[in-house]
Design a protein around this motif. Structure first.
Motif, short mmCIF file in Angstrom:
data_model
loop_
_atom_site.label_atom_id
_atom_site.label_comp_id
_atom_site.label_asym_id
_atom_site.label_seq_id
_atom_site.Cartn_x
_atom_site.Cartn_y
_atom_site.Cartn_z
N GLY A 15 0.80 -1.21 0.00
CA GLY A 15 0.00 0.00 0.00
C GLY A 15 0.83 1.26 0.00
N GLY A 16 2.12 1.12 0.23
CA GLY A 16 3.01 2.28 0.27
C GLY A 16 3.49 2.70 -1.10
N SER A 17 4.40 3.68 -1.10
CA SER A 17 4.90 4.25 -2.35
C SER A 17 6.43 4.33 -2.34
CB SER A 17 4.34 5.67 -2.55
OG SER A 17 2.94 5.66 -2.65
N LEU A 18 6.99 4.26 -3.52
CA LEU A 18 8.41 4.49 -3.74
C LEU A 18 8.57 5.22 -5.07
CD1 LEU A 18 10.18 1.12 -2.80
CD2 LEU A 18 10.43 3.30 -1.61
N ARG A 19 9.67 5.96 -5.17
CA ARG A 19 9.99 6.65 -6.42
C ARG A 19 11.39 6.25 -6.84
NH1 ARG A 19 8.23 11.13 -9.29
NH2 ARG A 19 9.81 12.41 -10.31
N LEU A 20 11.49 5.68 -8.03
CA LEU A 20 12.78 5.30 -8.59
C LEU A 20 13.24 6.36 -9.58
CD1 LEU A 20 12.18 1.50 -9.35
CD2 LEU A 20 12.88 2.58 -7.21
N SER A 21 14.54 6.58 -9.61
CA SER A 21 15.12 7.52 -10.58
C SER A 21 16.28 6.86 -11.30
CB SER A 21 15.61 8.78 -9.87
OG SER A 21 14.54 9.50 -9.31
N CYS A 22 16.51 7.30 -12.52
CA CYS A 22 17.61 6.77 -13.32
C CYS A 22 18.20 7.93 -14.13
CB CYS A 22 17.11 5.68 -14.25
SG CYS A 22 18.29 5.13 -15.50
N ALA A 74 16.11 17.07 -20.73
CA ALA A 74 17.27 17.94 -20.56
C ALA A 74 18.28 17.36 -19.58
CB ALA A 74 16.82 19.32 -20.10
N LYS A 75 17.79 16.62 -18.60
CA LYS A 75 18.66 16.03 -17.58
C LYS A 75 18.94 14.55 -17.82
CE LYS A 75 17.19 19.25 -13.98
NZ LYS A 75 16.59 19.40 -12.62
N ASN A 76 18.39 14.01 -18.91
CA ASN A 76 18.59 12.59 -19.24
C ASN A 76 18.20 11.68 -18.08
OD1 ASN A 76 19.68 12.99 -21.90
ND2 ASN A 76 21.53 13.76 -20.91
N THR A 77 17.07 11.98 -17.47
CA THR A 77 16.60 11.17 -16.35
C THR A 77 15.22 10.60 -16.65
OG1 THR A 77 15.62 13.09 -15.26
CG2 THR A 77 17.88 12.52 -14.65
N VAL A 78 14.95 9.47 -16.04
CA VAL A 78 13.64 8.85 -16.10
C VAL A 78 13.27 8.41 -14.69
CG1 VAL A 78 14.57 6.57 -16.68
CG2 VAL A 78 12.19 7.12 -17.23
N ASN A 79 12.02 8.63 -14.33
CA ASN A 79 11.54 8.30 -12.99
C ASN A 79 10.38 7.32 -13.06
OD1 ASN A 79 13.25 10.37 -11.67
ND2 ASN A 79 11.90 11.78 -12.75
N LEU A 80 10.20 6.59 -11.98
CA LEU A 80 9.06 5.68 -11.88
C LEU A 80 8.43 5.89 -10.51
CD1 LEU A 80 7.53 3.41 -13.40
CD2 LEU A 80 8.88 1.78 -12.05
N GLN A 81 7.27 6.50 -10.48
CA GLN A 81 6.52 6.69 -9.25
C GLN A 81 5.63 5.47 -9.06
OE1 GLN A 81 6.62 9.22 -6.88
NE2 GLN A 81 5.26 7.87 -5.72
N MET A 82 5.83 4.78 -7.95
CA MET A 82 5.10 3.55 -7.69
C MET A 82 4.22 3.73 -6.47
SD MET A 82 8.14 0.77 -8.41
CE MET A 82 9.09 1.27 -6.98
N ASN A 83 2.93 3.67 -6.67
CA ASN A 83 1.96 3.82 -5.59
C ASN A 83 1.18 2.53 -5.40
OD1 ASN A 83 2.67 6.59 -5.38
ND2 ASN A 83 1.13 7.15 -6.91
#
Length: 123
Positions: A15-22, A74-83
């Motif tokens: 039920g929690g959340s995490l945010r991944l970044s690359c 612009a920052k060459n990043t990708v994120n994954l918000q997981m809820n």
């Protein structure tokens, strides 16, 4: 040398959340598609979500409505918000991108994987 470096994994209750970044670094000219894959213990690596440089997204059915992929070109990043995380979301999450390493045609791509970040969801 092109590298993808992930961050943001950890242990969370169901039920929690995490945010991944690359973040991508090194010498390259462009990246069209960036994506997240995951590998659960004893299972094959599977696609979780992808996003193009234009913002078009694609998700595997099991995460639709819970996960959101985004990127900053612009920052060459990708994120994954997981809820609303579930125990079955547990696994090592990998960032992946086919990176364009030439500026002239025919374009040459280098398929790059990150080292992975562990996500553990407890029941």
């Amino acid at each position: 040398q092109v590298q993808l470096v992930e961050s943001g994994g950890g242990l969370v209750q169901a039920g929690g959340s995490l945010r991944l970044s690359c973040v991508a670094s090194g010498r390259f000219f462009s990246i069209n598609v960036m994506g997240w894959y995951r590998q659960a213990p004893g299972k094959q690596r599977e696609l979780v979500a992808t996003i193009t440089s234009g913002g078009n997204t694609n998700y595997t059915d099991s995460v639709k409505g819970r996960f959101t992929i985004s990127r900053d070109n612009a920052k060459n990043t990708v994120n994954l918000q997981m809820n609303s995380l579930k125990p079955e979301d547990t696994g090592v999450y990998y960032c992946h991108a086919p990176v364009v390493i030439t500026s002239t045609t025919p374009l040459r791509y280098l398929k790059v994987w990150g080292q992975g970040t562990l996500v553990t969801v407890s029941a």
